[in-house]
Scaffold this motif. Structure first.
Motif, short mmCIF file in Angstrom:
data_model
loop_
_atom_site.label_atom_id
_atom_site.label_comp_id
_atom_site.label_asym_id
_atom_site.label_seq_id
_atom_site.Cartn_x
_atom_site.Cartn_y
_atom_site.Cartn_z
N GLU A 100 42.81 27.01 51.79
CA GLU A 100 44.26 27.21 51.72
C GLU A 100 44.69 28.21 50.65
N GLY A 101 43.81 28.52 49.71
CA GLY A 101 44.19 29.46 48.66
C GLY A 101 43.84 30.90 49.04
N THR A 102 43.95 31.80 48.06
CA THR A 102 43.57 33.19 48.28
C THR A 102 42.08 33.38 47.96
N PHE A 103 41.59 34.57 48.27
CA PHE A 103 40.21 34.93 47.96
C PHE A 103 40.17 36.05 46.92
N ASP A 104 41.25 36.14 46.13
CA ASP A 104 41.34 37.20 45.13
C ASP A 104 40.17 37.15 44.15
N ASN A 105 39.76 35.94 43.78
CA ASN A 105 38.68 35.79 42.81
C ASN A 105 37.39 36.42 43.30
N LEU A 106 37.10 36.30 44.60
CA LEU A 106 35.88 36.86 45.16
C LEU A 106 35.95 38.38 45.26
N VAL A 107 37.12 38.88 45.69
CA VAL A 107 37.30 40.32 45.80
C VAL A 107 37.13 40.99 44.44
N LYS A 108 37.72 40.38 43.41
CA LYS A 108 37.63 40.95 42.05
C LYS A 108 36.24 40.81 41.46
N ALA A 109 35.53 39.75 41.81
CA ALA A 109 34.22 39.50 41.20
C ALA A 109 33.11 40.37 41.79
N CYS A 110 33.30 40.88 42.99
CA CYS A 110 32.21 41.60 43.68
C CYS A 110 32.05 43.01 43.11
N PRO A 111 30.93 43.32 42.44
CA PRO A 111 30.75 44.65 41.82
C PRO A 111 30.46 45.75 42.84
N GLY A 112 30.00 45.40 44.01
CA GLY A 112 29.65 46.40 45.02
C GLY A 112 30.75 46.66 46.02
N ASN A 113 31.90 46.00 45.84
CA ASN A 113 33.01 46.13 46.78
C ASN A 113 32.60 45.70 48.19
N ALA A 114 31.70 44.72 48.26
CA ALA A 114 31.24 44.22 49.55
C ALA A 114 32.18 43.17 50.13
N ILE A 115 33.05 42.61 49.29
CA ILE A 115 34.05 41.65 49.75
C ILE A 115 35.41 42.30 49.59
N ARG A 116 36.10 42.49 50.70
CA ARG A 116 37.41 43.14 50.68
C ARG A 116 38.34 42.40 51.63
N TYR A 117 39.62 42.53 51.39
CA TYR A 117 40.59 42.01 52.35
C TYR A 117 40.67 42.93 53.56
N ASP A 118 41.01 42.35 54.70
CA ASP A 118 41.09 43.13 55.94
C ASP A 118 42.43 43.83 56.12
N SER A 119 43.37 43.62 55.18
CA SER A 119 44.70 44.19 55.35
C SER A 119 45.43 44.21 54.02
N GLU A 120 46.52 44.97 53.99
CA GLU A 120 47.40 45.03 52.83
C GLU A 120 48.82 44.73 53.26
N ALA A 121 49.57 44.12 52.36
CA ALA A 121 50.98 43.82 52.64
C ALA A 121 51.85 44.95 52.10
N TYR A 122 52.75 45.45 52.94
CA TYR A 122 53.68 46.51 52.56
C TYR A 122 55.11 46.04 52.77
N ASP A 123 56.00 46.40 51.84
CA ASP A 123 57.41 46.27 52.14
C ASP A 123 57.89 47.59 52.74
N ILE A 124 59.15 47.64 53.15
CA ILE A 124 59.67 48.84 53.82
C ILE A 124 59.53 50.08 52.93
N LYS A 125 59.91 49.95 51.68
CA LYS A 125 59.86 51.09 50.76
C LYS A 125 58.43 51.60 50.59
N GLN A 126 57.49 50.69 50.40
CA GLN A 126 56.10 51.07 50.19
C GLN A 126 55.52 51.77 51.42
N LEU A 127 55.81 51.23 52.60
CA LEU A 127 55.26 51.83 53.81
C LEU A 127 55.92 53.18 54.10
#
Length: 319
Positions: A100-127
């Motif tokens: 139920e939580g996020t996986f931020d800890n795993l993404v940040k801990a991986c030194p090889g960038n082998a764990i990444r999120y499959d998407s990014e959240a954008y608001d209207i201004k950012q996109l």
């Protein structure tokens, strides 16, 4: 009754947040509309086509992905994981997608960038800022194309970003199955310059078998648009999947359906792309099309084109 139930379910699954989940932004695209384009791929799709070209866009949820080629097998993901978050087997992590939580800890801990999120959240201004980075390349009918997944799944955000693009005089296109509410479709039509609609399978039962949803609503919405003032903005497309959609009966049925509504409609047959299966391992899904199947050759494509011409459709797009 079935369509009504499906629509209630669909409305419950629509993402009504002020942000959109985007799994890719492809720059300098040349196959998603006129000119050079930026294609924005929204996450989430109500269909489950057996041949889906973008399986990473099916789920409406943000999730981590494991890239084996980037992994150095240091097991820091195990060290930094939380209870019930992952299982480490076969020298790699497997994510508990019910966590139920996020996986931020795993993404940040991986030194090889082998764990990444499959998407990014954008608001209207950012996109919009992301889109406008490519504005210099949009001359000669270029612009932005919203694809997926199914863009209608993030309908309110889609409506707002289309309005923002029109205010900036950026050419807008959409790639859609039209599997969504007619109310939303009516709302976004004035802000679209080009409308790609996939009609994959005509037969209702076969459509259900191959995509897991009914074709009835899709055909109703196509009929509505082709009888509207927006009909000349439309290109109907059928992806040619060997043994599935690429049959004489299916192609003739779709072409006859279209010619009886609007004989001038633009129609395109998309040759089979056999490379999609490589993405399926990333999202732990099984590709349900024979990996040995090949693209159709020139002679086979000509045969399909002649089937369409015989129905009386006049504007067949041939690459």
């Amino acid at each position: 009754w079935l369509v009504s139930c499906k629509m209630r379910l669909l409305k419950g699954r629509l993402m009504k947040t002020s942000k959109a989940l985007v799994f890719d932004v492809k720059r300098f695209a040349v196959h998603d509309g006129y000119g050079l384009r930026t294609t924005v791929f929204f996450k989430g799709c109500p269909l489950r086509c057996k041949w889906c070209q973008n399986p990473e866009g099916l789920s409406s949820q943000r999730r981590p992905i494991y890239f084996e080629n980037s992994c150095i097998h240091c097991q820091r993901c195990v060290e930094f994981s939380k209870k019930n978050q992952i299982k480490y087997e076969n020298n790699r992590p497997y994510f508990n997608l019910q966590y139920e939580g996020t996986f931020d800890n795993l993404v940040k801990a991986c030194p090889g960038n082998a764990i990444r999120y499959d998407s990014e959240a954008y608001d209207i201004k950012q996109l919009m800022e992301k889109i406008k980075e490519d504005r210099v390349f949009f001359r000669d009918d270029g612009g932005v194309t919203f694809s997926g997944g199914e863009p209608l799944m993030q309908g309110e955000f889609l409506y707002e970003i289309l309005k923002a693009c029109q205010e900036e005089k950026i050419h807008t296109a959409i790639e859609t199955t039209m599997y969504g509410s007619l109310e939303l479709i009516k709302k976004i039509l004035p802000y679209l310059d080009l409308i790609y609609i996939d009609l994959k399978v005509f037969d209702e039962k076969r459509h259900m078998e191959l995509t897991n949803v009914s074709s009835k609503m899709i055909k109703q919405h196509i009929e509505y648009i082709l009888e509207s003032e927006y009909r000349n903005k439309v290109i109907i497309r059928t992806p040619l999947i060997p043994t599935m959609t690429a049959t004489d009966h299916n192609i003739k049925s779709i072409a006859n359906f279209l010619v009886n509504i609007y004989p001038e409609v633009k129609y395109e047959l998309l040759n089979y792309n056999p490379l999609a299966f490589a993405k399926y391992e990333l999202v732990d899904l099984e590709y349900e099309v024979d990996k040995q199947l090949k693209m159709f050759d020139k002679e086979q494509m000509e045969h399909f084109h002649q089937l369409v011409y015989q129905t009386g459709l006049k504007n067949l797009i041939i690459e």
